[in-house]
Write an enzyme that holds these catalytic residues in place. Structure first.
Site, PDB file in Angstrom:
ATOM      1  N   THR A  29       0.809  -1.086  -0.090  1.00  0.00           N
ATOM      2  CA  THR A  29      -0.069   0.094  -0.005  1.00  0.00           C
ATOM      3  C   THR A  29       0.798   1.265  -0.070  1.00  0.00           C
ATOM      4  O   THR A  29       0.514   2.209  -0.399  1.00  0.00           O
ATOM      5  CB  THR A  29      -0.873   0.239   1.255  1.00  0.00           C
ATOM      6  OG1 THR A  29      -0.169  -0.165   2.443  1.00  0.00           O
ATOM      7  CG2 THR A  29      -1.995  -1.168   1.075  1.00  0.00           C
ATOM      8  N   SER A  61      31.680  -5.087   6.247  1.00  0.00           N
ATOM      9  CA  SER A  61      30.634  -6.021   6.700  1.00  0.00           C
ATOM     10  C   SER A  61      31.194  -6.957   7.506  1.00  0.00           C
ATOM     11  O   SER A  61      32.036  -7.915   7.106  1.00  0.00           O
ATOM     12  CB  SER A  61      29.530  -6.186   5.962  1.00  0.00           C
ATOM     13  OG  SER A  61      28.573  -7.044   6.293  1.00  0.00           O
ATOM     14  N   GLY A 116      13.085 -10.852   4.422  1.00  0.00           N
ATOM     15  CA  GLY A 116      12.305  -9.644   4.141  1.00  0.00           C
ATOM     16  C   GLY A 116      11.786  -9.018   5.481  1.00  0.00           C
ATOM     17  O   GLY A 116      10.647  -8.387   5.559  1.00  0.00           O
ATOM     18  N   SER A 118      13.538  -6.114   6.200  1.00  0.00           N
ATOM     19  CA  SER A 118      14.130  -4.811   5.798  1.00  0.00           C
ATOM     20  C   SER A 118      15.408  -4.543   6.479  1.00  0.00           C
ATOM     21  O   SER A 118      15.921  -3.721   6.820  1.00  0.00           O
ATOM     22  CB  SER A 118      13.071  -3.722   6.474  1.00  0.00           C
ATOM     23  OG  SER A 118      11.862  -3.837   5.682  1.00  0.00           O
ATOM     24  N   ASP A 162       9.550   0.989   5.193  1.00  0.00           N
ATOM     25  CA  ASP A 162      10.623   0.229   5.795  1.00  0.00           C
ATOM     26  C   ASP A 162      11.276   1.308   6.516  1.00  0.00           C
ATOM     27  O   ASP A 162      11.804   1.179   7.333  1.00  0.00           O
ATOM     28  CB  ASP A 162      11.244  -0.268   4.654  1.00  0.00           C
ATOM     29  CG  ASP A 162      10.428  -1.589   4.280  1.00  0.00           C
ATOM     30  OD1 ASP A 162       9.386  -1.928   4.501  1.00  0.00           O
ATOM     31  OD2 ASP A 162      11.175  -2.312   3.228  1.00  0.00           O
TER      32      ASP A 162
END
Length: 374
Positions: A29, A61, A116, A118, A162
């Site tokens: 949305t 990282s 998923g 974020s 996100d």
């Protein structure tokens, strides 16, 4: 942070933290100018950083041995892999008019990769704050810059949910965000206080065609809005009339999901304001059905987790995130959470799926500085 010292040979100037997110309801949305209701997770990306005076950028990282090393800020589309996200954060800052110098950056995190949740938005937000040091932008501005980094530098056409969750969230609350106006309300949401658990099931399902499929759905929504003469699908108020005016069944399904999902967010906010947390269950399940059938973003592993949790007594369950893999959530009475998890494990073993992982969502605080000189 020890990793920074091991990577660069000296101590960082500061350490920052930005969380991942779970979306309670309101999927696909945000890029339709609609409404979303995420919470920040206790899982986060941590960034240790120190400025350099020579313009050089060095990123390392904790999840890889590869060192990204550049003499100057790269251009959009020229960096691949995880380093594109911190590079994009710096590019967005520079493009907004901020002076961006050199930076040594070490990042590490506890957000499960590929779930998923974020992790990319958290990485960008943590980098933005680390690069700004003592002069961070306002949280709303930082969320917008983080979205620009993903959209225009990395090339991922995501909405702003996100990044907003990572920057704006509050502990013990869900973030009700009107994406068009960017007006945010912190709605009390503490499942544990109501004897409930919002259980996350990391299905370990690999994402399938996520980049192209996500972009295709966004294009379909934008074209549908154009055909309907509206700025965005958020503006559709006569759903039957809109569906009748659209040229094909696939477009009608996409529009039906967005319009009904916005309504579910608004209903969920009413329930949370009234403290009726358990009543969210049917909305979660209806959201999953819509995402599975109308938006077609679910996969067998996620459907199995949702169906099994419901059969084991969950009040509601759904896929969360962009889809095509990743996580499901289930709202369940706390004393039944372990039973739901055991049931999902058994079904996964029976079907030959990878073993899932589980954790309880604790609505957590947004991005912040952990330590370092101020």
């Amino acid at each position: 942070m020890r990793g920074f010292r091991e990577a660069f040979g000296y101590a960082p100037a500061g350490v920052w933290r930005a969380p991942g997110r779970i979306n309670v309801v309101g999927e696909h949305t945000d890029y339709n100018d609609g409404f979303v209701l995420p919470v920040a997770l206790p899982h986060a990306v941590t960034a240790a950083a120190a400025p350099r005076d020579d313009g050089r950028l060095r990123f390392r990282s904790g999840q890889t041995d590869r060192l990204f090393d550049a003499d100057a800020l790269p251009a959009p589309g020229t960096v691949t892999g995880w380093a594109a996200y911190p590079a994009g954060a710096l590019w967005a800052l520079a493009d907004s008019g901020r002076t961006v110098g050199g930076l040594d950056l070490y990042v590490d995190g506890t957000i499960p990769a590929g779930a998923g949740l974020s992790s990319s938005a958290a990485l960008v937000c943590a980098t933005l704050l680390a690069a700004c040091g003592d002069t961070p932008p306002a949280r709303e501005e930082a969320a917008g810059l983080a979205q620009r980094a993903e959209n225009d530098f990395v090339g991922m056409p995501c909405g702003i949910m996100d990044q907003s969750a990572s920057m704006l969230a509050r502990e013990g609350h869900a973030l009700f965000l009107d994406v068009r106006t960017l007006i945010a309300e912190h709605v009390p949401f503490d499942p544990a206080a109501h004897g409930l658990t919002l259980m996350v099931v990391d299905t370990r399902a690999p994402h399938r065609l996520v980049d192209g499929a996500y972009a295709e759905r966004r294009r379909t929504c934008e074209e549908a809005a154009r055909l309907l003469g509206t700025t965005a699908l958020r503006d559709v108020t006569d759903l039957p009339g809109a569906l009748a005016a659209l040229p094909d069944e696939r477009t009608r399904r996409r529009v039906r999901h967005v319009v009904t999902e916005n309504a579910r967010v608004l209903e969920a906010v009413v329930l949370l304001r009234a403290g009726e947390v358990s009543a969210l269950g049917p909305l979660l399940t209806a959201s999953h059905v819509s995402l599975r059938d109308d938006y077609e973003v679910s996969v067998p592993e996620v459907d199995a987790a949702v169906d099994t949790a419901l059969a084991a007594g969950a009040l509601g369950a759904r896929i969360t995130g962009g889809g095509f893999g990743g996580c499901a959530i289930a709202l369940v009475e706390a004393d039944r959470a372990d039973g739901c998890a055991d049931a999902v494990r058994a079904v996964y073993a029976d079907r030959g799926f990878a073993e899932p992982a589980f954790f309880a969502t604790v609505p957590s605080a947004g991005a912040r500085r952990l330590r370092g000189a101020h």
